[in-house]
Design an enzyme around this catalytic site. Structure first.
Site, PDB file in Angstrom:
ATOM      1  N   ASP A 114      -2.227  -0.402   6.438  1.00  0.00           N
ATOM      2  CA  ASP A 114      -2.258   0.662   7.455  1.00  0.00           C
ATOM      3  C   ASP A 114      -3.662   1.133   7.840  1.00  0.00           C
ATOM      4  O   ASP A 114      -3.844   1.745   8.886  1.00  0.00           O
ATOM      5  CB  ASP A 114      -1.454   1.880   6.978  1.00  0.00           C
ATOM      6  CG  ASP A 114       0.043   1.602   6.923  1.00  0.00           C
ATOM      7  OD1 ASP A 114       0.460   0.541   7.415  1.00  0.00           O
ATOM      8  OD2 ASP A 114       0.773   2.438   6.384  1.00  0.00           O
ATOM      9  N   ARG A 139       6.801   1.476  -5.628  1.00  0.00           N
ATOM     10  CA  ARG A 139       6.569   2.909  -5.403  1.00  0.00           C
ATOM     11  C   ARG A 139       7.392   3.595  -6.484  1.00  0.00           C
ATOM     12  O   ARG A 139       8.620   3.644  -6.384  1.00  0.00           O
ATOM     13  CB  ARG A 139       7.061   3.321  -4.016  1.00  0.00           C
ATOM     14  CG  ARG A 139       6.425   2.535  -2.866  1.00  0.00           C
ATOM     15  CD  ARG A 139       6.847   3.113  -1.521  1.00  0.00           C
ATOM     16  NE  ARG A 139       6.800   2.150  -0.442  1.00  0.00           N
ATOM     17  CZ  ARG A 139       5.719   1.867   0.279  1.00  0.00           C
ATOM     18  NH1 ARG A 139       4.583   2.460   0.023  1.00  0.00           N
ATOM     19  NH2 ARG A 139       5.768   0.979   1.255  1.00  0.00           N
ATOM     20  N   ASP A 191      -5.294   3.561   6.708  1.00  0.00           N
ATOM     21  CA  ASP A 191      -5.290   5.015   6.922  1.00  0.00           C
ATOM     22  C   ASP A 191      -5.930   5.776   5.770  1.00  0.00           C
ATOM     23  O   ASP A 191      -5.481   6.870   5.419  1.00  0.00           O
ATOM     24  CB  ASP A 191      -3.852   5.513   7.157  1.00  0.00           C
ATOM     25  CG  ASP A 191      -2.924   5.167   6.000  1.00  0.00           C
ATOM     26  OD1 ASP A 191      -3.298   4.327   5.156  1.00  0.00           O
ATOM     27  OD2 ASP A 191      -1.825   5.741   5.925  1.00  0.00           O
ATOM     28  N   ASP A 202      -2.634   5.960  -0.343  1.00  0.00           N
ATOM     29  CA  ASP A 202      -2.857   7.357  -0.735  1.00  0.00           C
ATOM     30  C   ASP A 202      -1.793   7.902  -1.687  1.00  0.00           C
ATOM     31  O   ASP A 202      -2.092   8.727  -2.552  1.00  0.00           O
ATOM     32  CB  ASP A 202      -3.075   8.274   0.480  1.00  0.00           C
ATOM     33  CG  ASP A 202      -2.000   8.135   1.525  1.00  0.00           C
ATOM     34  OD1 ASP A 202      -1.043   7.361   1.299  1.00  0.00           O
ATOM     35  OD2 ASP A 202      -2.104   8.805   2.563  1.00  0.00           O
ATOM     36  N   GLY A 255       2.960  -0.189  -1.046  1.00  0.00           N
ATOM     37  CA  GLY A 255       3.208  -1.396  -0.248  1.00  0.00           C
ATOM     38  C   GLY A 255       2.142  -2.440  -0.537  1.00  0.00           C
ATOM     39  O   GLY A 255       0.960  -2.122  -0.602  1.00  0.00           O
ATOM     40  N   THR A 262      -4.021  -1.319   1.529  1.00  0.00           N
ATOM     41  CA  THR A 262      -2.853  -1.034   2.385  1.00  0.00           C
ATOM     42  C   THR A 262      -3.142  -1.615   3.759  1.00  0.00           C
ATOM     43  O   THR A 262      -4.284  -1.544   4.233  1.00  0.00           O
ATOM     44  CB  THR A 262      -2.573   0.475   2.520  1.00  0.00           C
ATOM     45  OG1 THR A 262      -1.709   0.676   3.653  1.00  0.00           O
ATOM     46  CG2 THR A 262      -3.814   1.311   2.738  1.00  0.00           C
ATOM     47  N   ARG A 308       3.258   3.629   9.428  1.00  0.00           N
ATOM     48  CA  ARG A 308       4.178   4.758   9.318  1.00  0.00           C
ATOM     49  C   ARG A 308       3.563   6.042   9.862  1.00  0.00           C
ATOM     50  O   ARG A 308       4.200   6.806  10.545  1.00  0.00           O
ATOM     51  CB  ARG A 308       4.499   4.933   7.830  1.00  0.00           C
ATOM     52  CG  ARG A 308       5.727   5.671   7.561  1.00  0.00           C
ATOM     53  CD  ARG A 308       6.072   5.744   6.094  1.00  0.00           C
ATOM     54  NE  ARG A 308       5.078   5.195   5.189  1.00  0.00           N
ATOM     55  CZ  ARG A 308       5.362   4.682   4.012  1.00  0.00           C
ATOM     56  NH1 ARG A 308       6.604   4.602   3.626  1.00  0.00           N
ATOM     57  NH2 ARG A 308       4.419   4.252   3.214  1.00  0.00           N
TER      58      ARG A 308
END
Ligand code: F6P
Length: 328
Positions: free
Chosen positions: A133, A77, A135, A108, A16, A131, A177
């Protein structure tokens, strides 16, 4: 131990997209050039490696992009890169272009690809965490997170205006997500009544309890921020269950979606991306490989890529407690 063998590097963006990826590409290309190295950009992530979509980049090919959202190299992706055949084609193309090292800007999933590629063919790789996120282990923040957070905050502020005017309850879904960083921090920043994130076990009873408390203290409108990956249920089901419990509530759902991925990167993201892009090239010429560059307490650090993939930054649970107190 430095790696004097690196003469030509390649950079790609994968997964993303995130605001600040362009600033990272710029930093990689210009740092490489400053060291006398050649640099290729690879289009559409790993797909570009497989299909030989390489473009030579110099300092001028990255002019005026530091402020641009998205990624000039495009992102994807790649399912083909998950196959041994796809990766073999990718390596052939790297050989054709004399690529000695690869910088992969992504999340990741993209790092897993980089790790496998390195293990199969020995090409030095380095990951740059990009990203929204946030994360990824091994860095305080990922590129794009700060911008996305501010985009979410501004959108929720606007929702609050209309929620207040109509005495409504809004369920607002933000991206994430598997992670609740955007939800937690945008929720606190916008004074959400409740914040639902995948890292925390939630229950409908608790949520209803919070609504009852809010009614008691005289709140006439409220916002519940829900992370996309919330385990209790999807946002429409949560809103429906709430309506069944509180038929007098006027409830609306807003899904912020991909607006969170776009836009001009914040100052913090531009600085972070510049530091990390520089750090990625310096790390490679320093002999590092199969690591991810990160910034912790303002310092560049390198974390083994498998650790960055496997481990997770802990969510600050104190923030949930604080938000609960401040919401009333
Ligand atoms: O990983 C970043 C992210 O924006 C997630 O928050 C979200 O779940 C996902 O990407 C959406 O992916 P896509 O753009 O492929 O729908």
């Amino acid at each position: 131990m430095s790696n004097q063998n690196i003469k030509t590097g390649a950079v790609l963006t994968s997964g993303g997209d995130a605001p600040g990826m362009n600033a990272a590409i710029r930093a990689v290309v210009r740092t490489a050039n400053s060291l006398g190295l050649e640099c290729y950009g690879v289009r559409e992530g790993y797909n570009g490696l497989i299909h030989g979509d390489f473009t030579k980049m110099g300092p001028r090919s990255v002019k005026n992009i530091i402020n641009e959202g998205g990624t000039i190299l495009k992102s994807a992706r790649s399912s083909e890169f998950k196959t041994a055949e796809g990766r073999a084609k990718a390596f052939e193309n790297c050989k054709k272009h004399n690529i000695d090292a690869l910088v992969c800007i992504g999340g990741d999933g993209s790092f897993t690809g980089a790790k496998v590629f390195n293990e199969e063919f020995g090409l030095p790789v380095i990951g740059v965490p990009g990203t929204i996120d946030n994360d990824i282990f091994g860095t305080d923040n990922t590129i794009g997170y700060d911008t996305a957070l501010n985009t979410a905050m501004e959108a929720i502020d606007k929702i609050r205006d209309t929620a207040t005017s109509h005495n409504r309850v809004f369920f607002v879904e933000v991206m994430g997500r598997d992670a609740g960083f955007i939800a937690l921090n945008s929720g606190i920043a916008t004074g959400a009544l409740d914040i639902l994130i995948p890292e925390q076990k939630d229950s409908m009873e608790e949520l209803f309890g919070t609504f009852r408390k809010a009614e008691k203290v005289g709140k006439s409108s409220s916002i519940v921020v829900v992370a996309e990956g919330e385990k209790l249920g999807n946002i429409y089901d949560l809103a429906k269950a709430t309506k069944d419990e509180f038929p007098n509530f006027d409830i609306r759902v807003a899904v912020l979606g991909h607006i969170q991925r776009g836009g001009s990167p914040s100052c913090a993201d531009r600085v972070l991306a510049s530091k990390m892009g520089y750090g990625a090239v310096m790390g490679l010429v320093d002999g590092k490989s199969k690591v991810m560059v990160g910034v912790k307490s303002n310092r560049l650090i390198y974390t083994p890529i498998e650790e960055a993939i496997k481990k997770h930054n802990e969510i600050d649970k104190d923030l949930l407690k604080i938000s609960e107190i401040l919401a009333m």
